[in-house]
Design an enzyme around this catalytic site. Structure first.
Site, mmCIF file in Angstrom:
data_model
loop_
_atom_site.group_PDB
_atom_site.id
_atom_site.type_symbol
_atom_site.label_atom_id
_atom_site.label_comp_id
_atom_site.label_asym_id
_atom_site.label_seq_id
_atom_site.Cartn_x
_atom_site.Cartn_y
_atom_site.Cartn_z
ATOM 1 N N SER A 1 14.063 2.594 3.514
ATOM 2 C CA SER A 1 13.212 1.407 3.400
ATOM 3 C C SER A 1 12.987 1.151 1.915
ATOM 4 O O SER A 1 13.125 2.070 1.089
ATOM 5 C CB SER A 1 11.867 1.699 4.074
ATOM 6 O OG SER A 1 10.914 0.717 3.710
ATOM 7 N N TYR B 1 4.322 7.006 5.902
ATOM 8 C CA TYR B 1 5.583 6.263 6.044
ATOM 9 C C TYR B 1 6.336 6.207 4.710
ATOM 10 O O TYR B 1 7.518 6.514 4.641
ATOM 11 C CB TYR B 1 5.302 4.854 6.569
ATOM 12 C CG TYR B 1 6.560 4.043 6.757
ATOM 13 C CD1 TYR B 1 7.460 4.362 7.775
ATOM 14 C CD2 TYR B 1 6.867 2.974 5.910
ATOM 15 C CE1 TYR B 1 8.633 3.630 7.950
ATOM 16 C CE2 TYR B 1 8.032 2.240 6.092
ATOM 17 C CZ TYR B 1 8.912 2.568 7.108
ATOM 18 O OH TYR B 1 10.070 1.849 7.278
HETATM 19 N N1 LIG Z 1 11.345 -3.705 10.229
HETATM 20 C C1 LIG Z 1 11.149 -3.443 8.949
HETATM 21 O O1 LIG Z 1 10.465 -4.195 8.252
HETATM 22 C C2 LIG Z 1 11.783 -2.247 8.313
HETATM 23 C C3 LIG Z 1 11.875 -2.210 6.907
HETATM 24 C C4 LIG Z 1 12.450 -1.127 6.299
HETATM 25 C C5 LIG Z 1 12.951 -0.095 7.053
HETATM 26 N N2 LIG Z 1 12.852 -0.122 8.420
HETATM 27 C C6 LIG Z 1 13.373 1.013 9.187
HETATM 28 O O2 LIG Z 1 14.347 0.532 10.091
HETATM 29 C C7 LIG Z 1 14.482 1.448 11.168
HETATM 30 C C8 LIG Z 1 14.483 0.649 12.472
HETATM 31 O O3 LIG Z 1 13.233 0.026 12.637
HETATM 32 P P1 LIG Z 1 13.051 -1.431 13.243
HETATM 33 O O4 LIG Z 1 12.421 -2.251 12.212
HETATM 34 O O5 LIG Z 1 14.294 -1.884 13.868
HETATM 35 O O6 LIG Z 1 11.886 -1.139 14.325
HETATM 36 P P2 LIG Z 1 11.887 -1.195 15.918
HETATM 37 O O7 LIG Z 1 12.305 -2.534 16.375
HETATM 38 O O8 LIG Z 1 10.543 -0.689 16.310
HETATM 39 O O9 LIG Z 1 13.010 -0.122 16.342
HETATM 40 C C9 LIG Z 1 12.812 1.263 16.155
HETATM 41 C C10 LIG Z 1 13.896 2.031 16.904
HETATM 42 O O10 LIG Z 1 13.699 3.436 16.677
HETATM 43 C C11 LIG Z 1 13.757 4.105 17.920
HETATM 44 N N3 LIG Z 1 12.933 5.311 17.918
HETATM 45 C C12 LIG Z 1 11.649 5.448 17.485
HETATM 46 N N4 LIG Z 1 11.208 6.694 17.723
HETATM 47 C C13 LIG Z 1 12.238 7.358 18.314
HETATM 48 C C14 LIG Z 1 12.403 8.685 18.809
HETATM 49 N N5 LIG Z 1 11.404 9.582 18.796
HETATM 50 N N6 LIG Z 1 13.603 9.040 19.353
HETATM 51 C C15 LIG Z 1 14.600 8.132 19.422
HETATM 52 N N7 LIG Z 1 14.519 6.879 18.964
HETATM 53 C C16 LIG Z 1 13.340 6.489 18.432
HETATM 54 C C17 LIG Z 1 13.226 3.081 18.944
HETATM 55 O O11 LIG Z 1 13.759 3.367 20.235
HETATM 56 P P3 LIG Z 1 12.912 3.891 21.504
HETATM 57 O O12 LIG Z 1 11.499 3.469 21.322
HETATM 58 O O13 LIG Z 1 13.607 3.251 22.673
HETATM 59 O O14 LIG Z 1 13.118 5.369 21.464
HETATM 60 C C18 LIG Z 1 13.825 1.787 18.398
HETATM 61 O O15 LIG Z 1 15.128 1.611 18.906
HETATM 62 C C19 LIG Z 1 13.303 2.433 11.038
HETATM 63 O O16 LIG Z 1 13.782 3.630 10.474
HETATM 64 C C20 LIG Z 1 12.365 1.720 10.075
HETATM 65 O O17 LIG Z 1 11.566 2.601 9.356
HETATM 66 C C21 LIG Z 1 12.272 -1.186 9.063
#
Ligand SMILES: NC(=O)c1ccc[n+]([C@@H]2O[C@H](COP(=O)([O-])OP(=O)(O)OC[C@H]3O[C@@H](n4cnc5c(N)ncnc54)[C@H](OP(=O)(O)O)[C@@H]3O)[C@@H](O)[C@H]2O)c1
Length: 265
Positions: free
Chosen positions: A143, A157
């Site tokens: 991130s 985080y």
């Molecule tokens: N959105 C942003 O602004 C942003 C910015 C920078 C970085 N990121 C990073 O991008 C990545 C994806 O996030 P996103 O934004 O796409 O959020 P999201 O829509 O909430 O997706 C998160 C994903 O992680 C999976 N996950 C969470 N805990 C888990 C566990 N214990 N075991 C297996 N899978 C798990 C969830 O699947 P299940 O719940 O089905 O297990 C879901 O598929 C994360 O690492 C986040 O920190 C996001």
């Protein structure tokens, strides 16, 4: 492990995506399937993965795993043993927005398990596998938070994502020095419109980019073997500013931005 959507035109190698049930991971799955990759989709919510698999044209294997549990990360690696993994997107993760003294301790421990321990464990195992295969691409989804000195009100985080960015940079240098052809990089986006906010109890202070724009850029840069990938110009500017301005000031500004994410902080 289930197999769906057999397609004869599919590429030889698999692309594995953790956290494929939502947001950025789901978008990686769509894009890599369009590129012809056979996929391994990993997350806890099986029905979401099944729905995604049924909408894609290439073969999809579904593995349900809670990556916060090391034995489930181990199980995932075992399931991948017979497969040639061309791309591994280490994406599963989540955040939380709170005053540290009042934050949910169990959620923070789980965050460290998923964002740090699982990413670390899978990075090592998958790089070993790719090295034995003679190549491959491993992309850790960190991130922009990982490029900042600290993030008040999202302290855990930011710390987890700094770990991922630091680990990735170090390993990339080691691989280069060892002339190992395997690629490792860290994707460091700012806000992306996904379910992240719902899980983190926050709302973005800045407008988010779409998962599609994030993933299109990430894959383009990954193929150029860029180690730190920052998808938007504004976030590139913020990351550059964090290196130039005094650390105390950057942390104060980060605090100001984070407080906008929750009215009650
Ligand atoms: N959105 C942003 O602004 C942003 C910015 C920078 C970085 N990121 C990073 O991008 C990545 C994806 O996030 P996103 O934004 O796409 O959020 P999201 O829509 O909430 O997706 C998160 C994903 O992680 C999976 N996950 C969470 N805990 C888990 C566990 N214990 N075991 C297996 N899978 C798990 C969830 O699947 P299940 O719940 O089905 O297990 C879901 O598929 C994360 O690492 C986040 O920190 C996001």
């Amino acid at each position: 492990m289930d197999t769906k959507n057999m397609n004869t035109k599919a590429k030889k190698h698999y692309a594995v995506i953790t956290g494929a049930s939502s947001g950025i991971g789901k978008e990686f799955a769509k894009k890599l399937s369009e590129e012809g990759y056979r996929l391994v989709l990993v997350a806890r919510r099986r029905e979401r993965l099944e729905e995604l698999a049924s909408s894609l044209k290439t073969e999809c294997k579904i593995i349900t795993a809670d990556l916060g549990r090391l034995e489930e990360c181990e199980k995932l690696c075992k399931e991948l043993e017979g497969l040639s993994v061309g791309i591994f997107i280490n994406n599963a993760g989540f955040g939380d927005c709170s005053y540290f003294l009042e934050g949910d301790e169990a959620k923070e421990m789980e965050m460290i398990d998923v964002n740090v321990k699982a990413v670390h464990f899978l990075t090592k195992r998958i790089l070993q596998k790719m090295t034995a295969q003679g190549g491959g691409y491993l992309l850790n989804v960190a991130s922009s938070a990982g490029l900042m000195p600290a993030g008040p009100y999202m302290a855990t985080y930011y710390a987890t994502k700094s770990y991922v960015a630091s680990l990735t940079r170090a390993i990339a240098q080691e691989l280069k020095e060892k002339k190992n052809p395997v690629y490792i990089g860290a994707l460091c986006p700012g806000p992306v419109d996904t379910e992240f906010n719902q899980v983190a109890n926050a709302s973005f202070a800045l407008p988010g980019i779409s998962p599609k724009d994030c993933v299109d850029y990430a894959l383009k840069e990954m193929k150029k073997k860029k180690v730190i990938i920052v998808p938007s110009l504004a976030i590139k500017g913020a990351a550059a500013g964090a290196k130039i301005f005094p650390t105390d000031l950057v942390v104060k500004l980060a605090s100001y931005q984070q407080k906008k994410k929750r009215q009650d902080l």
